[in-house]
Design a protein around this motif. Structure first.
Motif, PDB file in Angstrom:
ATOM      1  N   LEU A  65     -10.621 -22.960 -26.469  1.00 15.00           N
ATOM      2  CA  LEU A  65     -12.025 -22.579 -26.665  1.00 15.00           C
ATOM      3  C   LEU A  65     -12.261 -21.245 -25.964  1.00 15.00           C
ATOM      4  O   LEU A  65     -12.140 -21.139 -24.743  1.00 15.00           O
ATOM      5  N   SER A  66     -12.608 -20.225 -26.737  1.00  9.78           N
ATOM      6  CA  SER A  66     -12.607 -18.865 -26.195  1.00  9.78           C
ATOM      7  C   SER A  66     -13.991 -18.238 -26.078  1.00  9.78           C
ATOM      8  O   SER A  66     -14.101 -17.050 -25.785  1.00  9.78           O
ATOM      9  N   SER A  67     -15.045 -19.013 -26.313  1.00 11.63           N
ATOM     10  CA  SER A  67     -16.402 -18.489 -26.134  1.00 11.63           C
ATOM     11  C   SER A  67     -17.308 -19.619 -25.657  1.00 11.63           C
ATOM     12  O   SER A  67     -16.997 -20.802 -25.828  1.00 11.63           O
ATOM     13  N   GLN A  68     -18.439 -19.243 -25.085  1.00  9.66           N
ATOM     14  CA  GLN A  68     -19.390 -20.248 -24.621  1.00  9.66           C
ATOM     15  C   GLN A  68     -19.905 -21.084 -25.791  1.00  9.66           C
ATOM     16  O   GLN A  68     -20.098 -22.298 -25.658  1.00  9.66           O
ATOM     17  N   ASP A  69     -20.129 -20.438 -26.935  1.00 10.31           N
ATOM     18  CA  ASP A  69     -20.604 -21.178 -28.104  1.00 10.31           C
ATOM     19  C   ASP A  69     -19.580 -22.219 -28.543  1.00 10.31           C
ATOM     20  O   ASP A  69     -19.944 -23.348 -28.904  1.00 10.31           O
ATOM     21  N   GLU A  70     -18.293 -21.845 -28.523  1.00 15.25           N
ATOM     22  CA  GLU A  70     -17.252 -22.798 -28.908  1.00 15.25           C
ATOM     23  C   GLU A  70     -17.208 -23.971 -27.934  1.00 15.25           C
ATOM     24  O   GLU A  70     -17.033 -25.124 -28.341  1.00 15.25           O
ATOM     25  N   VAL A  71     -17.364 -23.689 -26.657  1.00 17.29           N
ATOM     26  CA  VAL A  71     -17.357 -24.753 -25.652  1.00 17.29           C
ATOM     27  C   VAL A  71     -18.528 -25.704 -25.880  1.00 17.29           C
ATOM     28  O   VAL A  71     -18.373 -26.932 -25.881  1.00 17.29           O
ATOM     29  N   GLY A  72     -19.710 -25.148 -26.085  1.00 21.18           N
ATOM     30  CA  GLY A  72     -20.885 -25.982 -26.291  1.00 21.18           C
ATOM     31  C   GLY A  72     -20.772 -26.848 -27.529  1.00 21.18           C
ATOM     32  O   GLY A  72     -21.113 -28.042 -27.507  1.00 21.18           O
ATOM     33  N   ALA A  73     -20.276 -26.262 -28.623  1.00 21.36           N
ATOM     34  CA  ALA A  73     -20.136 -27.021 -29.866  1.00 21.36           C
ATOM     35  C   ALA A  73     -19.086 -28.116 -29.715  1.00 21.36           C
ATOM     36  O   ALA A  73     -19.283 -29.256 -30.169  1.00 21.36           O
ATOM     37  N   ALA A  74     -17.963 -27.788 -29.074  1.00 20.86           N
ATOM     38  CA  ALA A  74     -16.911 -28.783 -28.872  1.00 20.86           C
ATOM     39  C   ALA A  74     -17.405 -29.915 -27.981  1.00 20.86           C
ATOM     40  O   ALA A  74     -17.135 -31.098 -28.244  1.00 20.86           O
ATOM     41  N   ALA A  75     -18.135 -29.574 -26.938  1.00 21.66           N
ATOM     42  CA  ALA A  75     -18.655 -30.595 -26.028  1.00 21.66           C
ATOM     43  C   ALA A  75     -19.597 -31.545 -26.757  1.00 21.66           C
ATOM     44  O   ALA A  75     -19.533 -32.770 -26.574  1.00 21.66           O
ATOM     45  N   ALA A  76     -20.464 -30.999 -27.585  1.00 22.39           N
ATOM     46  CA  ALA A  76     -21.395 -31.842 -28.337  1.00 22.39           C
ATOM     47  C   ALA A  76     -20.641 -32.763 -29.292  1.00 22.39           C
ATOM     48  O   ALA A  76     -20.966 -33.955 -29.421  1.00 22.39           O
ATOM     49  N   ASP A  77     -19.625 -32.235 -29.971  1.00 26.86           N
ATOM     50  CA  ASP A  77     -18.829 -33.052 -30.891  1.00 26.86           C
ATOM     51  C   ASP A  77     -18.109 -34.175 -30.150  1.00 26.86           C
ATOM     52  O   ASP A  77     -18.039 -35.312 -30.634  1.00 26.86           O
ATOM     53  N   LEU A  78     -17.554 -33.855 -28.991  1.00 28.28           N
ATOM     54  CA  LEU A  78     -16.814 -34.858 -28.229  1.00 28.28           C
ATOM     55  C   LEU A  78     -17.735 -35.984 -27.761  1.00 28.28           C
ATOM     56  O   LEU A  78     -17.391 -37.165 -27.855  1.00 28.28           O
ATOM     57  N   LEU A  79     -18.887 -35.631 -27.254  1.00 32.37           N
ATOM     58  CA  LEU A  79     -19.825 -36.660 -26.800  1.00 32.37           C
ATOM     59  C   LEU A  79     -20.288 -37.530 -27.967  1.00 32.37           C
ATOM     60  O   LEU A  79     -20.474 -38.745 -27.817  1.00 32.37           O
ATOM     61  N   ALA A  80     -20.444 -36.916 -29.140  1.00 29.58           N
ATOM     62  CA  ALA A  80     -20.866 -37.673 -30.321  1.00 29.58           C
ATOM     63  C   ALA A  80     -19.779 -38.628 -30.797  1.00 29.58           C
ATOM     64  O   ALA A  80     -20.067 -39.604 -31.499  1.00 29.58           O
ATOM     65  N   ALA A  81     -18.526 -38.355 -30.423  1.00 32.50           N
ATOM     66  CA  ALA A  81     -17.405 -39.194 -30.859  1.00 32.50           C
ATOM     67  C   ALA A  81     -17.198 -40.411 -29.967  1.00 32.50           C
ATOM     68  O   ALA A  81     -16.344 -41.256 -30.265  1.00 32.50           O
ATOM     69  N   ALA A  82     -17.952 -40.518 -28.888  1.00 31.75           N
ATOM     70  CA  ALA A  82     -17.800 -41.661 -27.982  1.00 31.75           C
ATOM     71  C   ALA A  82     -18.189 -42.956 -28.688  1.00 31.75           C
ATOM     72  O   ALA A  82     -19.133 -42.992 -29.482  1.00 31.75           O
ATOM     73  N   ARG A  83     -17.450 -44.018 -28.383  1.00 28.82           N
ATOM     74  CA  ARG A  83     -17.709 -45.331 -28.950  1.00 28.82           C
ATOM     75  C   ARG A  83     -18.285 -46.249 -27.873  1.00 28.82           C
ATOM     76  O   ARG A  83     -18.051 -46.032 -26.681  1.00 28.82           O
ATOM     77  N   PRO A  84     -19.005 -47.288 -28.266  1.00 29.79           N
ATOM     78  CA  PRO A  84     -19.557 -48.210 -27.263  1.00 29.79           C
ATOM     79  C   PRO A  84     -18.485 -48.786 -26.337  1.00 29.79           C
ATOM     80  O   PRO A  84     -18.718 -48.956 -25.133  1.00 29.79           O
ATOM     81  N   GLU A  85     -17.307 -49.080 -26.901  1.00 30.99           N
ATOM     82  CA  GLU A  85     -16.247 -49.673 -26.080  1.00 30.99           C
ATOM     83  C   GLU A  85     -15.638 -48.684 -25.088  1.00 30.99           C
ATOM     84  O   GLU A  85     -14.862 -49.085 -24.202  1.00 30.99           O
TER      85      GLU A  85
END
Length: 212
Positions: A65-85
């Protein structure tokens, strides 16, 4: 036999003396961007939690991840991928470490022999060449150096593709750190996969600790 989160695992191995890639955790995308700015780009972002042992298989790692925008977008995607378990999760942001050589190292407890420190080739070579060596813990310094010498692919530890030779003393430091961790009977195993050789120095970019 629970596994600890990567963040908790990193703390254990780092405290023991393993060189790990600079890192910090973040609770949300904005905090992840702040961490990335403090570490320096490019970075890696991962979803981290005690119930998440195999992040790559689930696509929970974002590299380069080479920009702040890329970091922010990746972070949001990762958090959205979390499962209840997955339970409680957080983001782990670390510097991007690059190198042409990867090793694996770890600690295992054998029912017959007790704690053993392991070293082997990592990356795609690990699948093609079963080059792994073990030593019983606790290790003396000479044991750690002998363990390195036991690897079959010694040429990969020398100067390689314009990169300097692997610092064997630094690699021995990593093995000695694993030996020290073995003194804690609550730690059943440690997996440092991979150890990336960066300018001759072995750096752990992932860690997984299993406890009793």
């Amino acid at each position: 036999m629970p596994t600890l989160s990567e963040a908790a695992s990193r703390r254990i191995v780092e405290d023991a003396g393993v060189a790990v890639s600079p890192w910090a955790t973040a609770a949300d995308a904005g905090s992840a961007e702040e961490v990335a700015a403090s570490l320096g780009l490019p970075v890696v972002a991962k979803l981290c939690g005690g119930a998440i042992a195999h992040k790559t298989e689930r696509g929970l790692v974002r590299l380069g991840l080479s920009s702040q925008d890329e970091v922010g977008a990746a972070a949001a995607d990762l958090l959205a991928a979390a499962r209840p378990e997955d339970g409680d999760v957080e983001l782990l942001v670390s510097t991007m470490v690059s190198g042409n050589r990867e090793l694996i190292a770890g600690l295992v407890r054998n029912e017959q022999f007790g704690p053993c420190v392991m070293l082997g080739l990592g990356g795609i070579l690990a699948e093609a060449v079963a080059d792994v060596a073990f030593r019983l813990a606790p290790l003396e310094r000479d044991d750690a150096l002998d363990l390195i010498d036991d690897l079959g692919a010694q040429l990969l530890l020398d100067e390689f593709r314009g990169e300097p030779a692997v610092d064997r003393e630094a690699l021995a430091d990593t093995l000695m750190a694993l030996s020290r961790i073995a003194e804690d009977p609550e730690v059943l195993s440690v997996d440092l996969n991979p150890l990336i050789v960066d300018d001759g120095q072995p750096v752990a970019v992932d860690a997984l600790v299993e406890t009793a």
